[in-house]
Motif scaffolding. Structure first.
Motif, PDB file in Angstrom:
ATOM      1  N   LEU A  13       0.845  -1.190   0.000  1.00  0.00           N
ATOM      2  CA  LEU A  13       0.000   0.000   0.000  1.00  0.00           C
ATOM      3  C   LEU A  13       0.878   1.236   0.000  1.00  0.00           C
ATOM      4  CD1 LEU A  13      -2.766  -0.818   2.631  1.00  0.00           C
ATOM      5  CD2 LEU A  13      -2.947  -0.850   0.148  1.00  0.00           C
ATOM      6  N   HIS A  14       0.392   2.255  -0.620  1.00  0.00           N
ATOM      7  CA  HIS A  14       1.082   3.535  -0.582  1.00  0.00           C
ATOM      8  C   HIS A  14       0.522   4.302   0.601  1.00  0.00           C
ATOM      9  CE1 HIS A  14       2.841   2.640  -4.401  1.00  0.00           C
ATOM     10  NE2 HIS A  14       1.662   2.491  -4.966  1.00  0.00           N
ATOM     11  N   GLU A  15       1.388   4.898   1.376  1.00  0.00           N
ATOM     12  CA  GLU A  15       0.953   5.571   2.586  1.00  0.00           C
ATOM     13  C   GLU A  15       0.985   7.085   2.444  1.00  0.00           C
ATOM     14  OE1 GLU A  15       2.033   2.444   6.069  1.00  0.00           O
ATOM     15  OE2 GLU A  15       3.622   3.803   5.452  1.00  0.00           O
ATOM     16  N   ALA A  16      -0.041   7.726   2.999  1.00  0.00           N
ATOM     17  CA  ALA A  16      -0.075   9.180   3.068  1.00  0.00           C
ATOM     18  C   ALA A  16       0.843   9.650   4.189  1.00  0.00           C
ATOM     19  CB  ALA A  16      -1.498   9.664   3.318  1.00  0.00           C
ATOM     20  N   ARG A  17       0.902   8.859   5.227  1.00  0.00           N
ATOM     21  CA  ARG A  17       1.804   9.054   6.354  1.00  0.00           C
ATOM     22  C   ARG A  17       1.990   7.693   6.989  1.00  0.00           C
ATOM     23  NH1 ARG A  17       0.170  13.418   9.713  1.00  0.00           N
ATOM     24  NH2 ARG A  17      -0.834  14.330   7.944  1.00  0.00           N
ATOM     25  N   PRO A  18       2.984   7.509   7.832  1.00  0.00           N
ATOM     26  CA  PRO A  18       3.236   6.167   8.376  1.00  0.00           C
ATOM     27  C   PRO A  18       1.989   5.557   9.019  1.00  0.00           C
ATOM     28  CG  PRO A  18       5.054   7.612   8.897  1.00  0.00           C
ATOM     29  CD  PRO A  18       3.967   8.480   8.283  1.00  0.00           C
ATOM     30  N   PRO A  21      -2.888   4.398   4.894  1.00  0.00           N
ATOM     31  CA  PRO A  21      -2.831   4.298   3.432  1.00  0.00           C
ATOM     32  C   PRO A  21      -3.377   5.544   2.747  1.00  0.00           C
ATOM     33  CG  PRO A  21      -4.490   2.803   4.328  1.00  0.00           C
ATOM     34  CD  PRO A  21      -3.809   3.458   5.490  1.00  0.00           C
ATOM     35  N   ALA A  22      -2.808   5.851   1.612  1.00  0.00           N
ATOM     36  CA  ALA A  22      -3.326   6.936   0.783  1.00  0.00           C
ATOM     37  C   ALA A  22      -4.692   6.519   0.241  1.00  0.00           C
ATOM     38  CB  ALA A  22      -2.360   7.230  -0.363  1.00  0.00           C
ATOM     39  N   VAL A  23      -5.595   7.474   0.133  1.00  0.00           N
ATOM     40  CA  VAL A  23      -6.936   7.217  -0.390  1.00  0.00           C
ATOM     41  C   VAL A  23      -7.012   7.769  -1.810  1.00  0.00           C
ATOM     42  CG1 VAL A  23      -9.403   7.614  -0.026  1.00  0.00           C
ATOM     43  CG2 VAL A  23      -7.870   7.441   1.938  1.00  0.00           C
ATOM     44  N   VAL A  24      -7.556   6.956  -2.712  1.00  0.00           N
ATOM     45  CA  VAL A  24      -7.647   7.329  -4.124  1.00  0.00           C
ATOM     46  C   VAL A  24      -9.037   6.962  -4.622  1.00  0.00           C
ATOM     47  CG1 VAL A  24      -6.683   6.902  -6.430  1.00  0.00           C
ATOM     48  CG2 VAL A  24      -5.190   6.838  -4.426  1.00  0.00           C
ATOM     49  N   LEU A  96       3.585  16.530  -2.594  1.00  0.00           N
ATOM     50  CA  LEU A  96       2.844  15.469  -1.925  1.00  0.00           C
ATOM     51  C   LEU A  96       3.796  14.422  -1.360  1.00  0.00           C
ATOM     52  CD1 LEU A  96       0.207  14.935  -4.738  1.00  0.00           C
ATOM     53  CD2 LEU A  96      -0.207  16.017  -2.515  1.00  0.00           C
ATOM     54  N   PRO A  97       3.362  13.732  -0.303  1.00  0.00           N
ATOM     55  CA  PRO A  97       4.153  12.593   0.147  1.00  0.00           C
ATOM     56  C   PRO A  97       4.297  11.577  -0.988  1.00  0.00           C
ATOM     57  CG  PRO A  97       2.463  13.138   1.763  1.00  0.00           C
ATOM     58  CD  PRO A  97       2.176  13.958   0.527  1.00  0.00           C
ATOM     59  N   ARG A  98       5.436  10.935  -1.042  1.00  0.00           N
ATOM     60  CA  ARG A  98       5.728   9.979  -2.116  1.00  0.00           C
ATOM     61  C   ARG A  98       4.623   8.926  -2.255  1.00  0.00           C
ATOM     62  NH1 ARG A  98      11.149   7.737  -1.080  1.00  0.00           N
ATOM     63  NH2 ARG A  98      11.691   9.845  -1.691  1.00  0.00           N
ATOM     64  N   GLY A  99       4.114   8.421  -1.133  1.00  0.00           N
ATOM     65  CA  GLY A  99       3.073   7.400  -1.179  1.00  0.00           C
ATOM     66  C   GLY A  99       1.789   7.896  -1.813  1.00  0.00           C
ATOM     67  N   VAL A 100       1.424   9.137  -1.540  1.00  0.00           N
ATOM     68  CA  VAL A 100       0.220   9.716  -2.133  1.00  0.00           C
ATOM     69  C   VAL A 100       0.403   9.849  -3.638  1.00  0.00           C
ATOM     70  CG1 VAL A 100      -1.260  11.769  -2.240  1.00  0.00           C
ATOM     71  CG2 VAL A 100      -0.466  10.914  -0.015  1.00  0.00           C
ATOM     72  N   ARG A 101       1.528  10.411  -4.046  1.00  0.00           N
ATOM     73  CA  ARG A 101       1.782  10.592  -5.477  1.00  0.00           C
ATOM     74  C   ARG A 101       1.766   9.245  -6.206  1.00  0.00           C
ATOM     75  NH1 ARG A 101       2.973  14.621  -8.604  1.00  0.00           N
ATOM     76  NH2 ARG A 101       3.343  16.037  -6.873  1.00  0.00           N
ATOM     77  N   ARG A 102       2.435   8.258  -5.654  1.00  0.00           N
ATOM     78  CA  ARG A 102       2.494   6.944  -6.307  1.00  0.00           C
ATOM     79  C   ARG A 102       1.119   6.289  -6.377  1.00  0.00           C
ATOM     80  NH1 ARG A 102       7.989   4.292  -3.828  1.00  0.00           N
ATOM     81  NH2 ARG A 102       9.437   5.562  -5.045  1.00  0.00           N
ATOM     82  N   ALA A 103       0.357   6.376  -5.305  1.00  0.00           N
ATOM     83  CA  ALA A 103      -0.974   5.761  -5.288  1.00  0.00           C
ATOM     84  C   ALA A 103      -1.859   6.354  -6.381  1.00  0.00           C
ATOM     85  CB  ALA A 103      -1.619   5.943  -3.917  1.00  0.00           C
ATOM     86  N   TRP A 104      -1.856   7.672  -6.501  1.00  0.00           N
ATOM     87  CA  TRP A 104      -2.693   8.335  -7.508  1.00  0.00           C
ATOM     88  C   TRP A 104      -2.183   8.051  -8.917  1.00  0.00           C
ATOM     89  CZ3 TRP A 104      -7.229  11.129  -7.287  1.00  0.00           C
ATOM     90  CH2 TRP A 104      -7.773  11.266  -6.012  1.00  0.00           C
ATOM     91  N   GLU A 105      -0.877   8.097  -9.116  1.00  0.00           N
ATOM     92  CA  GLU A 105      -0.338   7.848 -10.455  1.00  0.00           C
ATOM     93  C   GLU A 105      -0.499   6.387 -10.864  1.00  0.00           C
ATOM     94  OE1 GLU A 105       3.651   9.434 -10.439  1.00  0.00           O
ATOM     95  OE2 GLU A 105       2.900  11.505 -10.553  1.00  0.00           O
ATOM     96  N   ASP A 106      -0.434   5.467  -9.901  1.00  0.00           N
ATOM     97  CA  ASP A 106      -0.668   4.053 -10.227  1.00  0.00           C
ATOM     98  C   ASP A 106      -2.106   3.833 -10.688  1.00  0.00           C
ATOM     99  OD1 ASP A 106       1.918   3.423  -9.555  1.00  0.00           O
ATOM    100  OD2 ASP A 106       1.405   2.316  -7.724  1.00  0.00           O
TER     101      ASP A 106
END
Length: 118
Positions: A13-18, A21-24, A96-106
């Motif tokens: 999961l991609h995380e918004a913060r530790p 999980p990032a929400v998409v 954006l946090p890396r996890g947020v960016r990756r979750a949305w781009e994925d």
């Protein structure tokens, strides 16, 4: 020893913060939030006494998108506060946090930098 269910669930999961999980959303067309004027973010998204944001000020519009993308825990928060075409336009400049960016781009290939026309 087999990992617990929660550990398996969190892998990949991609995380918004530790630990969160990032929400998409599944479709950018779901995002029909405001694009101008003064709005008041809910306390859950922004913890200041004055939560008013003037979206007609470009820097504040981008800041609100960064805040909502990072702090949202439910898709309805994204649907309420974000606007799909505006998100696509702002995406390259958002911090954006890396996890947020990756979750949305994925999930949404149109957000990948190579897919956005300059």
């Amino acid at each position: 020893m087999e990992p617990t269910r929660s550990v398996r669930r969190s892998r990949g999961l991609h995380e918004a913060r530790p630990g969160r999980p990032a929400v998409v959303v599944s479709d950018l067309h779901e995002l029909r939030g405001p694009t101008g004027g003064v709005v008041e973010l809910p306390h859950r998204l922004f913890w200041q006494p004055d939560r008013h944001v003037d979206l007609d000020i470009p820097g504040l519009l981008a800041w609100m998108y960064e805040t909502v993308l990072t702090e949202a825990v439910r898709p309805d928060e994204l649907r309420t506060w974000l606007h799909g075409p505006t998100l696509v336009r702002l995406w390259p400049q958002l911090h954006l946090p890396r996890g947020v960016r990756r979750a949305w781009e994925d999930r949404h290939s149109v957000l990948r930098s190579r897919d956005i026309a300059a």
